[in-house]
Design a protein around this motif. Structure first.
Motif, short mmCIF file in Angstrom:
data_model
loop_
_atom_site.label_atom_id
_atom_site.label_comp_id
_atom_site.label_asym_id
_atom_site.label_seq_id
_atom_site.Cartn_x
_atom_site.Cartn_y
_atom_site.Cartn_z
N ASP A 16 0.81 -1.22 0.00
CA ASP A 16 0.00 0.00 0.00
C ASP A 16 0.85 1.27 0.00
O ASP A 16 0.31 2.37 0.09
N GLY A 17 2.17 1.11 -0.06
CA GLY A 17 3.06 2.27 -0.08
C GLY A 17 3.45 2.80 1.28
O GLY A 17 4.16 3.80 1.37
N ARG A 18 2.97 2.16 2.34
CA ARG A 18 3.34 2.59 3.69
C ARG A 18 4.75 2.10 4.00
O ARG A 18 5.14 1.02 3.56
N HIS A 19 5.48 2.89 4.76
CA HIS A 19 6.79 2.46 5.23
C HIS A 19 6.58 1.33 6.22
O HIS A 19 5.76 1.43 7.12
N ARG A 20 7.35 0.24 6.06
CA ARG A 20 7.22 -0.86 7.00
C ARG A 20 8.55 -1.12 7.69
O ARG A 20 9.61 -0.84 7.14
N ALA A 21 8.47 -1.63 8.88
CA ALA A 21 9.67 -1.97 9.65
C ALA A 21 10.43 -3.07 8.93
O ALA A 21 9.83 -3.95 8.32
N TYR A 22 11.75 -2.99 9.00
CA TYR A 22 12.61 -3.97 8.34
C TYR A 22 13.94 -4.06 9.10
O TYR A 22 14.22 -3.23 9.97
N ARG A 23 14.73 -5.03 8.76
CA ARG A 23 16.06 -5.18 9.33
C ARG A 23 17.07 -4.56 8.36
O ARG A 23 17.13 -4.96 7.20
N CYS A 24 17.82 -3.59 8.83
CA CYS A 24 18.85 -2.96 8.00
C CYS A 24 20.01 -3.93 7.80
O CYS A 24 20.04 -4.99 8.43
N PRO A 25 20.98 -3.59 6.95
CA PRO A 25 22.12 -4.50 6.74
C PRO A 25 22.88 -4.87 8.02
O PRO A 25 23.46 -5.94 8.11
N LEU B 268 16.41 -3.28 13.73
CA LEU B 268 15.04 -3.00 13.34
C LEU B 268 14.93 -1.52 13.00
O LEU B 268 15.26 -0.65 13.81
N THR B 269 14.46 -1.23 11.79
CA THR B 269 14.48 0.11 11.22
C THR B 269 13.14 0.40 10.59
O THR B 269 12.44 -0.50 10.13
N ILE B 270 12.77 1.69 10.53
CA ILE B 270 11.55 2.10 9.84
C ILE B 270 11.77 3.48 9.24
O ILE B 270 12.66 4.22 9.67
N GLY B 271 10.95 3.81 8.25
CA GLY B 271 11.06 5.12 7.61
C GLY B 271 12.37 5.23 6.85
O GLY B 271 12.79 4.29 6.19
N TYR B 272 12.99 6.39 6.95
CA TYR B 272 14.26 6.63 6.28
C TYR B 272 15.40 6.44 7.28
O TYR B 272 15.99 7.39 7.77
N GLY B 273 15.67 5.17 7.62
CA GLY B 273 16.82 4.84 8.44
C GLY B 273 16.67 5.06 9.93
O GLY B 273 17.67 5.15 10.63
N HIS B 274 15.45 5.11 10.45
CA HIS B 274 15.28 5.29 11.90
C HIS B 274 15.46 3.94 12.59
O HIS B 274 14.68 3.01 12.39
N ASN B 275 16.48 3.85 13.43
CA ASN B 275 16.82 2.63 14.17
C ASN B 275 15.89 2.53 15.39
O ASN B 275 16.06 3.26 16.36
N LEU B 276 14.93 1.61 15.32
CA LEU B 276 13.97 1.45 16.40
C LEU B 276 14.58 0.82 17.65
O LEU B 276 14.01 0.94 18.73
N GLU B 277 15.71 0.17 17.51
CA GLU B 277 16.36 -0.42 18.68
C GLU B 277 17.11 0.64 19.48
O GLU B 277 17.09 0.65 20.70
N ALA B 278 17.77 1.56 18.79
CA ALA B 278 18.51 2.63 19.47
C ALA B 278 17.56 3.73 19.96
O ALA B 278 17.80 4.33 21.01
#
Length: 160
Positions: free
Chosen positions: A27-36, A40-50
């Protein structure tokens, strides 16, 4: 895009959006993902763990305007970290300051500060020397095209 019009802050945000990228659902929504790095990250590089956000986790999504607002907050936070850790950066032209912010955004302020010789070159105004050191770093190998643009921006003082 970063090379077009707009204020310096707008150009920095556009550059970070391009460099960080985003993962979206159908649907075009930003979804949480694992960065390299596995964070756990969302949006434009926001680290949800930090920097946890209330109610955000593995299956979270957000709208584009929320991701942009979060990016602006994160960029302001990192700009403050850079100026506190390296007070001399307030004398830099904004495109070169933005290179340091962009680097700190992706590797953290401690990672940026580990570039001691590069930072000393920048502090002295030896931008060609700083660019050479950046080019020879493991960071440049890891972030490839992002590094090429930022190295050129450091060399020239022109937005890339």
């Amino acid at each position: 895009m970063a090379g077009s019009g707009g204020t310096n802050s707008e150009r920095l945000l556009a550059q970070l959006q391009r460099d960080e990228g985003a993962v979206r659902d159908q649907d075009g929504r930003h979804r949480a993902y694992r960065c390299p790095a596995g964070k756990l990250t969302i949006g434009y590089g926001h680290n949800l763990e930090a920097q946890p956000l209330p109610g955000m986790g593995e299956d979270s999504t957000m709208l584009e305007h929320e991701a942009r607002e979060l990016l602006a907050k994160d960029a302001n936070l990192v700009k403050g970290q850079v100026t506190r850790a390296l007070p001399w950066t307030v004398g830099l032209d904004f495109p070169r300051f933005a290179v340091l912010v962009n680097m700190a955004f992706t590797m953290g302020i401690a990672g940026l500060c580990s570039f001691t010789n590069t930072l000393e070159d920048v502090r002295r105004g030896d931008y060609a020397g700083a660019a050479r050191r950046m080019r020879a770093s493991r960071w440049a190998i890891q972030v490839k095209e992002r590094a090429r643009r930022l190295i050129r921006q450091m060399e020239t003082g022109q937005w890339q």
